[in-house]
Motif scaffolding. Structure first.
Motif, mmCIF file in Angstrom:
data_model
loop_
_atom_site.group_PDB
_atom_site.id
_atom_site.type_symbol
_atom_site.label_atom_id
_atom_site.label_comp_id
_atom_site.label_asym_id
_atom_site.label_seq_id
_atom_site.Cartn_x
_atom_site.Cartn_y
_atom_site.Cartn_z
ATOM 1 N N ILE A 53 -0.254 -1.362 -13.559
ATOM 2 C CA ILE A 53 -0.797 -0.319 -13.961
ATOM 3 C C ILE A 53 0.155 0.697 -15.020
ATOM 4 N N ALA A 54 0.724 1.171 -14.135
ATOM 5 C CA ALA A 54 1.816 2.418 -14.230
ATOM 6 C C ALA A 54 2.147 2.114 -15.353
ATOM 7 N N ASP A 55 2.713 1.147 -15.621
ATOM 8 C CA ASP A 55 3.807 0.846 -17.161
ATOM 9 C C ASP A 55 3.126 0.315 -18.208
ATOM 10 N N ILE A 56 2.206 -0.288 -17.725
ATOM 11 C CA ILE A 56 0.802 -1.024 -19.101
ATOM 12 C C ILE A 56 0.553 0.854 -19.548
ATOM 13 N N THR A 57 -0.016 1.597 -18.662
ATOM 14 C CA THR A 57 -0.355 3.559 -19.166
ATOM 15 C C THR A 57 1.052 3.924 -19.362
ATOM 16 N N LYS A 58 1.668 3.787 -19.031
ATOM 17 C CA LYS A 58 3.061 5.063 -20.025
ATOM 18 C C LYS A 58 2.839 4.242 -21.277
ATOM 19 N N THR A 59 3.483 2.709 -20.906
ATOM 20 C CA THR A 59 4.465 2.142 -22.505
ATOM 21 C C THR A 59 3.469 2.026 -23.837
ATOM 22 N N LEU A 60 2.173 1.535 -23.243
ATOM 23 C CA LEU A 60 1.048 1.534 -24.469
ATOM 24 C C LEU A 60 -0.280 2.408 -24.554
ATOM 25 N N GLY A 61 -0.537 3.379 -23.006
ATOM 26 C CA GLY A 61 -1.506 4.358 -23.435
ATOM 27 C C GLY A 61 -2.628 3.664 -22.834
ATOM 28 N N LYS A 62 -2.688 2.726 -22.662
ATOM 29 C CA LYS A 62 -4.154 2.218 -22.448
ATOM 30 C C LYS A 62 -4.484 2.007 -20.368
ATOM 31 N N SER A 63 -5.763 1.937 -20.642
ATOM 32 C CA SER A 63 -6.498 1.926 -19.510
ATOM 33 C C SER A 63 -6.384 0.953 -19.120
ATOM 34 N N VAL A 64 -6.372 0.145 -17.714
ATOM 35 C CA VAL A 64 -6.761 -1.108 -17.317
ATOM 36 C C VAL A 64 -8.026 -0.851 -16.152
ATOM 37 N N THR A 65 -8.735 -2.039 -16.057
ATOM 38 C CA THR A 65 -10.475 -1.883 -15.347
ATOM 39 C C THR A 65 -9.752 -3.069 -14.320
ATOM 40 N N CYS A 66 -10.024 -1.867 -12.996
ATOM 41 C CA CYS A 66 -9.772 -3.170 -11.417
ATOM 42 C C CYS A 66 -11.019 -4.118 -11.503
ATOM 43 N N ILE A 67 -10.655 -5.504 -11.291
ATOM 44 C CA ILE A 67 -11.723 -6.376 -10.559
ATOM 45 C C ILE A 67 -12.148 -6.571 -9.386
ATOM 46 N N PRO A 68 -12.923 -6.596 -8.349
ATOM 47 C CA PRO A 68 -12.234 -6.941 -6.912
ATOM 48 C C PRO A 68 -12.874 -8.265 -7.271
ATOM 49 N N THR A 69 -11.394 -9.085 -6.058
ATOM 50 C CA THR A 69 -11.557 -10.735 -6.333
ATOM 51 C C THR A 69 -11.593 -11.104 -5.145
ATOM 52 N N LYS A 70 -12.058 -12.383 -5.167
ATOM 53 C CA LYS A 70 -11.695 -12.739 -4.044
ATOM 54 C C LYS A 70 -11.103 -14.747 -3.878
ATOM 55 N N GLY A 71 -10.010 -14.712 -3.957
ATOM 56 C CA GLY A 71 -9.346 -16.114 -3.813
ATOM 57 C C GLY A 71 -9.833 -17.018 -2.654
ATOM 58 N N SER A 72 -10.674 -18.413 -2.840
ATOM 59 C CA SER A 72 -10.728 -19.480 -2.584
ATOM 60 C C SER A 72 -10.038 -19.990 -1.535
ATOM 61 N N PHE A 73 -8.400 -19.798 -1.329
ATOM 62 C CA PHE A 73 -7.529 -20.451 -1.059
ATOM 63 C C PHE A 73 -6.756 -20.143 -0.092
ATOM 64 N N GLU A 74 -6.675 -17.989 -0.217
ATOM 65 C CA GLU A 74 -6.268 -17.017 0.919
ATOM 66 C C GLU A 74 -7.678 -16.448 1.387
ATOM 67 N N ASN A 75 -8.914 -16.868 0.653
ATOM 68 C CA ASN A 75 -9.635 -15.779 0.955
ATOM 69 C C ASN A 75 -8.627 -14.573 1.479
ATOM 70 N N LYS A 76 -8.133 -13.996 0.579
ATOM 71 C CA LYS A 76 -7.770 -12.379 0.414
ATOM 72 C C LYS A 76 -8.303 -11.728 -0.882
ATOM 73 N N GLU A 77 -8.737 -10.806 -0.332
ATOM 74 C CA GLU A 77 -9.003 -9.802 -1.608
ATOM 75 C C GLU A 77 -7.457 -9.004 -2.787
ATOM 76 N N THR A 78 -8.005 -9.620 -4.222
ATOM 77 C CA THR A 78 -6.962 -9.308 -5.033
ATOM 78 C C THR A 78 -7.425 -8.844 -6.025
ATOM 79 N N PRO A 79 -6.961 -7.555 -6.259
ATOM 80 C CA PRO A 79 -7.260 -6.929 -7.871
ATOM 81 C C PRO A 79 -7.577 -7.582 -8.793
ATOM 82 N N MET A 80 -8.401 -7.951 -10.069
ATOM 83 C CA MET A 80 -7.975 -8.535 -11.541
ATOM 84 C C MET A 80 -7.857 -7.746 -12.343
#
Length: 281
Positions: free
Chosen positions: A208-235
């Motif tokens: 996110i930091a690199d995209i914002t710095k290099t391209l000047g774009k904001s990034v949307t973070c969507i909460p997700t949970k994988g079925s394999f590890e059952n762990k929440e990870t931002p998409m």
């Protein structure tokens, strides 16, 4: 400001009508390719009963104008009067000249010209009359895209060409309609494609930091949970111009070569950074 908008719309309608006349008189008509539409029907009847194609277009458009007023309303009716009135005039003015001798090449060029012209008319809620109007009615009441409706109505006209022309002309006409439909569909779905990228990574903060710095774009973070590890990870989700796509992949690979990344091609994007000045989406 409204008067200038109306003038600009009128200019686009006149331009589209001129393109149709050029396509008919210089590319399709000289090779007896009745590629659907009232103009195609006019080519058939002109060859069969020796009536000038512009007269046939006048008569057919008179019937269509009445249907437009009944089913499509006043605005489309007014725009259709303009197009339906100008088309036979343009056909009678534009010379009937064989610009390209090769039938296949002439068919392809004429079909592309026709597809672009009809798309311009549809985008301005207008038509050239003839069989260009039924697809608008079908779209209004059934929700079917104009390109599909045009394919069906024009197919009927092409079938009639077998009564006058040879089999070669019939198949050229079918191919012409297909090319016109593809061109219209491409224009309807957008000419300026964008990339929508989804990224799941353990180093999402660095990406996110690199995209914002290099391209000047904001990034949307969507909460997700994988079925394999059952762990929440931002998409991460970001929409960019196609020209920026390679830079995005480089940034992701630099910070996490194992990142999971899915890319979609999107045809239409509205919002800040794309249609409302500077900024990002």
């Amino acid at each position: 400001m409204k008067i200038w908008s109306l003038i600009w719309r009128l200019i686009k309608i006149i331009f589209a009508i001129t393109l149709i006349a050029v396509g008919v008189n210089m590319f399709l008509g000289p090779h007896q390719i009745a590629a659907g539409g009232l103009t195609g029907l006019a080519i058939i009847l002109e060859a069969g009963i020796s009536i000038d194609r512009s007269i046939i277009v006048y008569i057919g458009n008179g019937i269509v104008i009445i249907a437009t007023l009944i089913f499509l309303g006043r605005e489309v009716f007014i725009n259709t009067i303009i197009g339906a009135g100008l088309l036979p005039v343009a056909i009678s003015i534009i010379p009937q000249y064989t610009l390209v001798n090769d039938t296949m090449l002439s068919m392809v060029v004429g079909s592309v010209i026709f597809g672009v012209a009809v798309s311009i008319l549809y985008k301005n809620r207008a038509s050239s009359g003839g069989t260009a109007v039924p697809p608008l009615i079908i779209q209004k009441y059934l929700g079917i895209k104009p390109s599909i409706g045009l394919f069906v109505t024009d197919g009927i006209v092409v079938a009639l060409s077998l009564l006058i022309f040879d089999v070669d002309s019939f198949f050229f006409a079918i191919l012409s309609i297909f090319i016109t439909m593809v061109v219209m569909s491409y224009i309807e779905n957008g000419l300026n494609k964008k990339k929508r990228i989804h990224v799941i990574s353990k180093n999402s903060d660095l990406i996110i930091a690199d995209i914002t710095k290099t391209l000047g774009k904001s990034v949307t973070c969507i909460p997700t949970k994988g079925s394999f590890e059952n762990k929440e990870t931002p998409m991460l989700m970001i929409t960019v111009e196609s020209s920026d796509y390679r830079k995005i992949t480089e940034i992701v690979n630099n910070h996490d070569p194992q990142a999971f990344m899915v890319t979609d091609v999107v045809s239409d994007v509205h919002g800040r950074g794309f249609t409302y000045g500077s900024g990002s989406v």
